[in-house]
Motif scaffolding. Structure first.
Motif, PDB file in Angstrom:
ATOM      1  N   THR A   1       0.836  -1.201   0.000  1.00 57.29           N
ATOM      2  CA  THR A   1       0.000   0.000   0.000  1.00 57.29           C
ATOM      3  C   THR A   1       0.866   1.243   0.000  1.00 57.29           C
ATOM      4  O   THR A   1       0.623   2.209  -0.727  1.00 57.29           O
ATOM      5  N   SER A   2       1.919   1.235   0.826  1.00 60.51           N
ATOM      6  CA  SER A   2       2.837   2.362   0.889  1.00 60.51           C
ATOM      7  C   SER A   2       3.460   2.637  -0.463  1.00 60.51           C
ATOM      8  O   SER A   2       3.579   3.773  -0.904  1.00 60.51           O
ATOM      9  N   SER A   3       3.857   1.574  -1.165  1.00 59.84           N
ATOM     10  CA  SER A   3       4.483   1.708  -2.482  1.00 59.84           C
ATOM     11  C   SER A   3       3.527   2.332  -3.474  1.00 59.84           C
ATOM     12  O   SER A   3       3.892   3.198  -4.253  1.00 59.84           O
ATOM     13  N   LEU A   4       2.254   1.875  -3.424  1.00 59.04           N
ATOM     14  CA  LEU A   4       1.268   2.398  -4.373  1.00 59.04           C
ATOM     15  C   LEU A   4       1.003   3.876  -4.130  1.00 59.04           C
ATOM     16  O   LEU A   4       0.896   4.659  -5.062  1.00 59.04           O
ATOM     17  N   VAL A   5       0.920   4.277  -2.855  1.00 54.63           N
ATOM     18  CA  VAL A   5       0.694   5.689  -2.547  1.00 54.63           C
ATOM     19  C   VAL A   5       1.853   6.518  -3.065  1.00 54.63           C
ATOM     20  O   VAL A   5       1.671   7.565  -3.685  1.00 54.63           O
ATOM     21  N   ALA A   6       3.075   6.040  -2.862  1.00 57.04           N
ATOM     22  CA  ALA A   6       4.258   6.767  -3.325  1.00 57.04           C
ATOM     23  C   ALA A   6       4.247   6.907  -4.837  1.00 57.04           C
ATOM     24  O   ALA A   6       4.589   7.946  -5.370  1.00 57.04           O
ATOM     25  N   GLN A   7       3.834   5.851  -5.551  1.00 56.78           N
ATOM     26  CA  GLN A   7       3.810   5.905  -7.011  1.00 56.78           C
ATOM     27  C   GLN A   7       2.767   6.889  -7.510  1.00 56.78           C
ATOM     28  O   GLN A   7       2.975   7.593  -8.489  1.00 56.78           O
ATOM     29  N   ASP A   8       1.607   6.908  -6.844  1.00 57.69           N
ATOM     30  CA  ASP A   8       0.503   7.696  -7.369  1.00 57.69           C
ATOM     31  C   ASP A   8       0.481   9.141  -6.856  1.00 57.69           C
ATOM     32  O   ASP A   8      -0.365   9.930  -7.251  1.00 57.69           O
ATOM     33  N   ASN A   9       1.400   9.474  -5.961  1.00 60.73           N
ATOM     34  CA  ASN A   9       1.466  10.827  -5.424  1.00 60.73           C
ATOM     35  C   ASN A   9       2.312  11.690  -6.358  1.00 60.73           C
ATOM     36  O   ASN A   9       3.420  12.088  -6.038  1.00 60.73           O
ATOM     37  N   PHE A  10       1.748  11.994  -7.522  1.00 64.27           N
ATOM     38  CA  PHE A  10       2.500  12.699  -8.560  1.00 64.27           C
ATOM     39  C   PHE A  10       2.340  14.209  -8.466  1.00 64.27           C
ATOM     40  O   PHE A  10       1.319  14.724  -8.014  1.00 64.27           O
ATOM     41  N   TYR A  11       3.354  14.874  -8.950  1.00 66.53           N
ATOM     42  CA  TYR A  11       3.305  16.332  -9.146  1.00 66.53           C
ATOM     43  C   TYR A  11       2.989  16.608 -10.609  1.00 66.53           C
ATOM     44  O   TYR A  11       3.530  15.960 -11.509  1.00 66.53           O
ATOM     45  N   PHE A  12       2.093  17.588 -10.842  1.00 67.96           N
ATOM     46  CA  PHE A  12       1.725  17.963 -12.201  1.00 67.96           C
ATOM     47  C   PHE A  12       2.048  19.446 -12.409  1.00 67.96           C
ATOM     48  O   PHE A  12       1.503  20.301 -11.709  1.00 67.96           O
ATOM     49  N   PRO A  13       2.924  19.776 -13.342  1.00 68.06           N
ATOM     50  CA  PRO A  13       3.305  21.181 -13.553  1.00 68.06           C
ATOM     51  C   PRO A  13       2.143  22.004 -14.088  1.00 68.06           C
ATOM     52  O   PRO A  13       1.328  21.524 -14.877  1.00 68.06           O
ATOM     53  N   GLU A  14       2.072  23.230 -13.648  1.00 68.74           N
ATOM     54  CA  GLU A  14       1.027  24.136 -14.125  1.00 68.74           C
ATOM     55  C   GLU A  14       1.374  24.665 -15.517  1.00 68.74           C
ATOM     56  O   GLU A  14       2.534  24.607 -15.954  1.00 68.74           O
ATOM     57  N   SER A  15       0.396  25.212 -16.193  1.00 65.23           N
ATOM     58  CA  SER A  15       0.631  25.823 -17.500  1.00 65.23           C
ATOM     59  C   SER A  15       1.548  27.033 -17.356  1.00 65.23           C
ATOM     60  O   SER A  15       1.444  27.790 -16.376  1.00 65.23           O
ATOM     61  N   ASN A  16       2.433  27.205 -18.328  1.00 59.85           N
ATOM     62  CA  ASN A  16       3.310  28.384 -18.392  1.00 59.85           C
ATOM     63  C   ASN A  16       4.137  28.583 -17.122  1.00 59.85           C
ATOM     64  O   ASN A  16       4.497  29.711 -16.789  1.00 59.85           O
ATOM     65  N   ALA A  17       4.411  27.503 -16.412  1.00 59.94           N
ATOM     66  CA  ALA A  17       5.199  27.617 -15.181  1.00 59.94           C
ATOM     67  C   ALA A  17       6.459  26.770 -15.309  1.00 59.94           C
ATOM     68  O   ALA A  17       6.483  25.779 -16.037  1.00 59.94           O
ATOM     69  N   GLU A  18       7.496  27.192 -14.602  1.00 57.80           N
ATOM     70  CA  GLU A  18       8.714  26.393 -14.584  1.00 57.80           C
ATOM     71  C   GLU A  18       8.444  25.074 -13.861  1.00 57.80           C
ATOM     72  O   GLU A  18       7.713  25.035 -12.878  1.00 57.80           O
ATOM     73  N   TRP A  19       9.034  24.020 -14.383  1.00 57.87           N
ATOM     74  CA  TRP A  19       8.836  22.691 -13.810  1.00 57.87           C
ATOM     75  C   TRP A  19       9.486  22.627 -12.432  1.00 57.87           C
ATOM     76  O   TRP A  19      10.626  23.043 -12.258  1.00 57.87           O
ATOM     77  N   LEU A  20       8.753  22.108 -11.454  1.00 60.14           N
ATOM     78  CA  LEU A  20       9.300  22.006 -10.106  1.00 60.14           C
ATOM     79  C   LEU A  20      10.377  20.926 -10.065  1.00 60.14           C
ATOM     80  O   LEU A  20      10.139  19.783 -10.445  1.00 60.14           O
ATOM     81  N   GLU A  21      11.575  21.313  -9.610  1.00 60.04           N
ATOM     82  CA  GLU A  21      12.697  20.375  -9.544  1.00 60.04           C
ATOM     83  C   GLU A  21      12.886  19.868  -8.123  1.00 60.04           C
ATOM     84  O   GLU A  21      12.603  20.571  -7.148  1.00 60.04           O
ATOM     85  N   LYS A  22      13.366  18.632  -8.038  1.00 62.78           N
ATOM     86  CA  LYS A  22      13.753  18.055  -6.748  1.00 62.78           C
ATOM     87  C   LYS A  22      15.085  17.356  -6.936  1.00 62.78           C
ATOM     88  O   LYS A  22      15.319  16.727  -7.970  1.00 62.78           O
ATOM     89  N   PRO A  23      15.961  17.431  -5.956  1.00 65.38           N
ATOM     90  CA  PRO A  23      17.219  16.699  -6.080  1.00 65.38           C
ATOM     91  C   PRO A  23      16.952  15.199  -6.091  1.00 65.38           C
ATOM     92  O   PRO A  23      16.066  14.705  -5.393  1.00 65.38           O
ATOM     93  N   SER A  24      17.713  14.492  -6.898  1.00 62.41           N
ATOM     94  CA  SER A  24      17.502  13.049  -7.033  1.00 62.41           C
ATOM     95  C   SER A  24      17.664  12.327  -5.696  1.00 62.41           C
ATOM     96  O   SER A  24      17.028  11.296  -5.459  1.00 62.41           O
ATOM     97  N   LYS A  25      18.486  12.881  -4.809  1.00 66.42           N
ATOM     98  CA  LYS A  25      18.725  12.219  -3.519  1.00 66.42           C
ATOM     99  C   LYS A  25      17.448  12.151  -2.678  1.00 66.42           C
ATOM    100  O   LYS A  25      17.321  11.280  -1.805  1.00 66.42           O
TER     101      LYS A  25
END
Length: 384
Positions: A14-38
């Motif tokens: 269940t934890s794995s599925l929540v992590a997979q489906d907890n996506f970020y979606f960039p807004e229109s005309n906005a810079e893509w939100l970055e996260k460090p790979s770590k």
């Protein structure tokens, strides 16, 4: 003890599925939100190796794509440029984890041709037609919907939507001056042998053929009764916040009349010019939509049932679905990587790779095409 272990396994899943489906979606005309790979326990040094590999293995063909196209298909009789082309940029790409940008290289806002990646967009337009009931079933014969003779006769009359989507229709004829037998002729035998060959029963043999893909685009234009770029824009691209810079072209003379209006019938690639011209970021948005099973934020834009159909292996080719390539154990298998990976691929090394198991979208452009498996192996090596 067994009950505790069982509950522990359920909690992990269940934890794995929540992590997979907890996506970020960039807004229109906005810079893509970055996260460090770590933040995702991804090894930054190994990920950098994948980026450097992509940058150092640029497609060897000319950056003048008119030249690259003519050289790439010089064996074809009667081959010529029929639609617009554009000089390309250098290697570029993005890697998303759960929607967040964890790596990018090159000019990701530059609009370039994307060649047969267009086919996966065309497939999606077919999926929208099925979702909306314009096509009842992909096993329906196309001649039930398009009755102008394009799908007439004993052979072409057997062709279904699925045959066109899986490129195993063996449709025979000519469209916009392109003859099916002259498109990507086999290396062995003479062209006359190919021209007069016996036709394969629809659904039995896959043949990568742009004329037949353009026949699908033509048929879908008549089903939708509007230009396919409008369909894609209204139903997908606007809703995922794509830029206003992408264009979907047809050949200069590829006009058809529907309801008294002249409409351009677009192509499914850039084999003779035309096709989708798009930037890397818009390709990544499209990939993210598929990573999340057709859902953007809270809105289901393309049905999950369609995606399942689109990425199911066809009988003649286990590595091909509805105009998506599949990483199954076949001629195009990337050894050591998940068999659930699927991807769009285009001439010159354009790719949108969907890795649902790891929550990844990888877009890479102008990579030497034969190097994509190596690059994905390097990406995979960076994962925890």
């Amino acid at each position: 003890m067994r009950t505790i272990k069982f509950l522990y396994v359920i909690l992990l899943c269940t934890s794995s599925l929540v992590a997979q489906d907890n996506f970020y979606f960039p807004e229109s005309n906005a810079e893509w939100l970055e996260k460090p790979s770590k933040d995702f326990k991804i090894n930054a040094d190994k990920l950098l190796e994948a980026l450097e590999f992509a940058k150092n293995n640029e497609y060897s063909g000319s950056r003048d794509l008119r030249i690259a196209i003519l050289q790439g298909f010089e064996r074809e009789p009667f081959h010529e440029i029929l639609g617009p082309t554009k000089k390309r940029g250098g290697p570029a790409g993005m890697i998303l984890k759960n929607g967040y940008l964890i790596a990018k290289w090159g000019d990701t806002k530059r609009v370039d041709m994307t060649f047969s990646v267009t086919k996966s967009f065309l497939s999606t337009v077919a999926g929208l037609a099925l979702d909306k009931g314009l096509i009842a079933n992909t096993n329906d014969k196309v001649g039930q919907y398009v009755w102008d003779g394009t799908f007439g006769g004993d052979h072409n009359g057997k062709i279904t939507w699925e045959h066109l989507l899986q490129q195993n229709s063996d449709w025979s004829g000519e469209l916009w001056g392109g003859k099916d037998w002259a498109d990507r002729p086999p290396m062995e035998g003479g062209l006359d042998d190919w021209k007069f060959r016996a036709l394969n029963e629809p659904g039995t043999v896959m043949e990568y053929n742009d004329v037949r893909v353009n026949v699908l685009a033509y048929a879908l234009t008549h089903v939708w009764r509007k230009p396919l770029p409008w369909v894609l824009k209204e139903n997908i691209m606007d809703k995922i916040g794509a830029s206003t810079t992408w264009r979907w072209h047809g050949y200069g003379h590829a006009w058809t009349e529907i309801d008294g209006l002249q409409m351009k019938s677009v192509t499914g690639g850039g084999h003779s010019g035309a096709g989708l011209f798009i930037n890397t970021e818009d390709m990544a948005r499209f990939g993210l939509l598929f990573l999340n099973k057709g859902k953007w934020k809270s809105e289901q834009l393309i049905s999950e049932s369609w995606i399942k159909k689109a990425i199911a292996p066809s009988k003649p080719n286990v590595n091909y679905g509805y105009m998506w390539w599949l990483n199954k154990k076949g001629d195009r298998h990337w050894e050591g990587l998940s068999e659930n990976i699927y991807y769009a691929a285009g001439f010159g090394g354009n790719f949108i790779v969907i890795d649902r198991e790891n929550g990844l979208v990888v877009v890479t452009r102008w990579l030497e095409p034969g190097k994509i498996g190596e690059m994905m192996t390097l990406v995979n090596a960076s994962l925890p």
